[in-house]
Write a protein that holds these residues in place. Structure first.
Motif, PDB file in Angstrom:
ATOM      1  N   LEU A 181      48.615  33.068  40.769  1.00  0.00           N
ATOM      2  CA  LEU A 181      48.192  33.739  41.996  1.00  0.00           C
ATOM      3  C   LEU A 181      48.816  35.123  42.111  1.00  0.00           C
ATOM      4  CD1 LEU A 181      48.344  30.778  44.559  1.00  0.00           C
ATOM      5  CD2 LEU A 181      46.310  31.805  43.512  1.00  0.00           C
ATOM      6  N   GLY A 182      50.094  35.247  41.683  1.00  0.00           N
ATOM      7  CA  GLY A 182      50.729  36.549  41.714  1.00  0.00           C
ATOM      8  C   GLY A 182      50.038  37.549  40.808  1.00  0.00           C
ATOM      9  N   ALA A 183      49.655  37.107  39.603  1.00  0.00           N
ATOM     10  CA  ALA A 183      48.972  37.991  38.664  1.00  0.00           C
ATOM     11  C   ALA A 183      47.600  38.410  39.193  1.00  0.00           C
ATOM     12  CB  ALA A 183      48.822  37.294  37.313  1.00  0.00           C
ATOM     13  N   VAL A 184      46.862  37.450  39.761  1.00  0.00           N
ATOM     14  CA  VAL A 184      45.527  37.761  40.288  1.00  0.00           C
ATOM     15  C   VAL A 184      45.634  38.726  41.467  1.00  0.00           C
ATOM     16  CG1 VAL A 184      43.529  36.775  41.467  1.00  0.00           C
ATOM     17  CG2 VAL A 184      44.467  35.638  39.455  1.00  0.00           C
ATOM     18  N   ASN A 185      46.618  38.503  42.341  1.00  0.00           N
ATOM     19  CA  ASN A 185      46.810  39.425  43.469  1.00  0.00           C
ATOM     20  C   ASN A 185      47.230  40.812  42.991  1.00  0.00           C
ATOM     21  OD1 ASN A 185      46.886  38.311  46.559  1.00  0.00           O
ATOM     22  ND2 ASN A 185      47.148  36.651  45.089  1.00  0.00           N
ATOM     23  N   ALA A 186      48.016  40.877  41.897  1.00  0.00           N
ATOM     24  CA  ALA A 186      48.412  42.182  41.354  1.00  0.00           C
ATOM     25  C   ALA A 186      47.196  42.947  40.839  1.00  0.00           C
ATOM     26  CB  ALA A 186      49.430  41.989  40.229  1.00  0.00           C
ATOM     27  N   ILE A 187      46.283  42.239  40.167  1.00  0.00           N
ATOM     28  CA  ILE A 187      45.043  42.881  39.691  1.00  0.00           C
ATOM     29  C   ILE A 187      44.208  43.346  40.876  1.00  0.00           C
ATOM     30  CG2 ILE A 187      42.879  42.476  38.462  1.00  0.00           C
ATOM     31  CD1 ILE A 187      44.468  40.471  36.707  1.00  0.00           C
ATOM     32  N   ALA A 188      44.102  42.486  41.896  1.00  0.00           N
ATOM     33  CA  ALA A 188      43.354  42.871  43.095  1.00  0.00           C
ATOM     34  C   ALA A 188      43.975  44.096  43.751  1.00  0.00           C
ATOM     35  CB  ALA A 188      43.319  41.702  44.077  1.00  0.00           C
ATOM     36  N   ALA A 189      45.313  44.148  43.787  1.00  0.00           N
ATOM     37  CA  ALA A 189      45.991  45.297  44.374  1.00  0.00           C
ATOM     38  C   ALA A 189      45.682  46.570  43.595  1.00  0.00           C
ATOM     39  CB  ALA A 189      47.499  45.054  44.408  1.00  0.00           C
ATOM     40  N   ALA A 190      45.676  46.473  42.258  1.00  0.00           N
ATOM     41  CA  ALA A 190      45.363  47.644  41.433  1.00  0.00           C
ATOM     42  C   ALA A 190      43.955  48.147  41.719  1.00  0.00           C
ATOM     43  CB  ALA A 190      45.522  47.293  39.955  1.00  0.00           C
ATOM     44  N   VAL A 191      43.007  47.210  41.858  1.00  0.00           N
ATOM     45  CA  VAL A 191      41.618  47.595  42.152  1.00  0.00           C
ATOM     46  C   VAL A 191      41.525  48.276  43.516  1.00  0.00           C
ATOM     47  CG1 VAL A 191      39.294  46.699  42.600  1.00  0.00           C
ATOM     48  CG2 VAL A 191      40.629  45.797  40.685  1.00  0.00           C
TER      49      VAL A 191
END
Length: 299
Positions: A181-191
């Motif tokens: 979940l942390g990795a997916v949220n980090a990708i979402a944050a980058a987008v």
């Protein structure tokens, strides 16, 4: 306190926690919606990765062919938060959160593309929820085109959330929950940060309360709320947890009403009630087993 009593309490606290997401987004204004979404998922990512740091190495278990799906999950999560938080600027909290709750309906429709069969009860639930959406849309059409645009953004948020869950279905079994979940949220944050920069939406020099609100939604709604849901589902039947989650529109509307004086319009209350009823009937509430089947199971 026994585990049987503790986890229903955890479920109640989880619903209260996730119900704060929309009110926190309201409080974060006048920050742009894209900035609110970016800050929420960025902070959530940091908290999730910090909480699951001991299991970070488990991310390596994700097969190479599946890693593009992790990126896709992050992009879909970005679309979900970006569109849903934007919807709160145009329509009522009651309408927005009720429409976002239609994500099981979209998940069922997307599942058919993967070969899943949609049961007649689910089709009935989709029809009822669709009728509720029509009630919301008709009322918002009278209220003004902006409210109708907010409804559309909320439905995009629901569809993208459903797609996020469908894509991530097998990924969550391949990696530890918190690091994933942390990795997916980090990708979402980058987008979302990239989108904010392209749109020239400020991320710095916002009012202090905007940062506090974004941090509150990340910690309370995203981290605490969803962690408690995962804890509750271990001892509470999944369909009951899903049914309890349908209390979010009520909780969000009440908190927003108390905190900001935003009284839900009548058409949003009626349409939202129909939407939630449709989702409950079609996807959550299980039909009672037939007497013959019950006798067979006892034998």
């Amino acid at each position: 306190m026994t585990a049987a009593r503790r986890f229903p309490l955890a479920l109640v606290l989880a619903i209260v926690a996730i119900s704060t997401g929309a009110p926190f987004a309201r409080w974060a204004q006048p920050a742009p919606a894209i900035a609110i979404a970016a800050l929420r998922v960025a902070i959530a990512s940091a908290v999730l990765l910090a909480a699951g740091w001991r299991e970070l190495a488990g991310l390596r278990r994700i097969a190479g062919r599946d890693r593009p799906l992790v990126a896709l999950s992050g992009a879909l999560l970005a679309i979900h938060f970006g569109s849903w938080i934007a919807s709160l600027s145009f329509t009522s909290t009651a309408a927005s959160v009720a429409l976002v709750c239609t994500n099981p309906m979209f998940a069922a429709l997307f599942g058919t593309l993967l070969g899943d069969r949609v049961a007649r009860r689910e089709l009935a639930g989709i029809a009822i929820a669709g009728a509720g959406c029509a009630v919301l849309a008709s009322g918002d059409w009278v209220a003004g085109g902006a409210a109708l645009a907010g409804d559309g953004l909320a439905l995009i948020g629901a569809a993208s959330a459903a797609a996020y869950l469908v894509v991530g279905r097998r990924l969550r079994t391949a990696a530890p929950l918190l690091p994933y979940l942390g990795a997916v949220n980090a990708i979402a944050a980058a987008v979302l940060v990239t989108a904010a920069l392209v749109l020239r939406a400020p991320l710095a020099a916002l009012p202090v309360h905007s940062y506090v609100a974004c941090a509150g939604s990340a910690v309370i709604a995203s981290f605490i709320g969803h962690s408690l849901l995962n804890a509750a589902v271990r001892t509470t039947p999944t369909h009951l947890v899903a049914l309890a989650v349908l209390g979010e529109p009520i909780g969000s509307s009440l908190i927003t009403w108390i905190a900001f004086g935003e009284q839900p319009p009548l058409h949003a209350v009626l349409g939202g009630a129909v939407v939630v009823s449709g989702i409950a009937i079609g996807f959550v509430i299980r039909p009672a087993p037939r007497a013959g089947n019950a006798r067979a199971s006892r034998g």
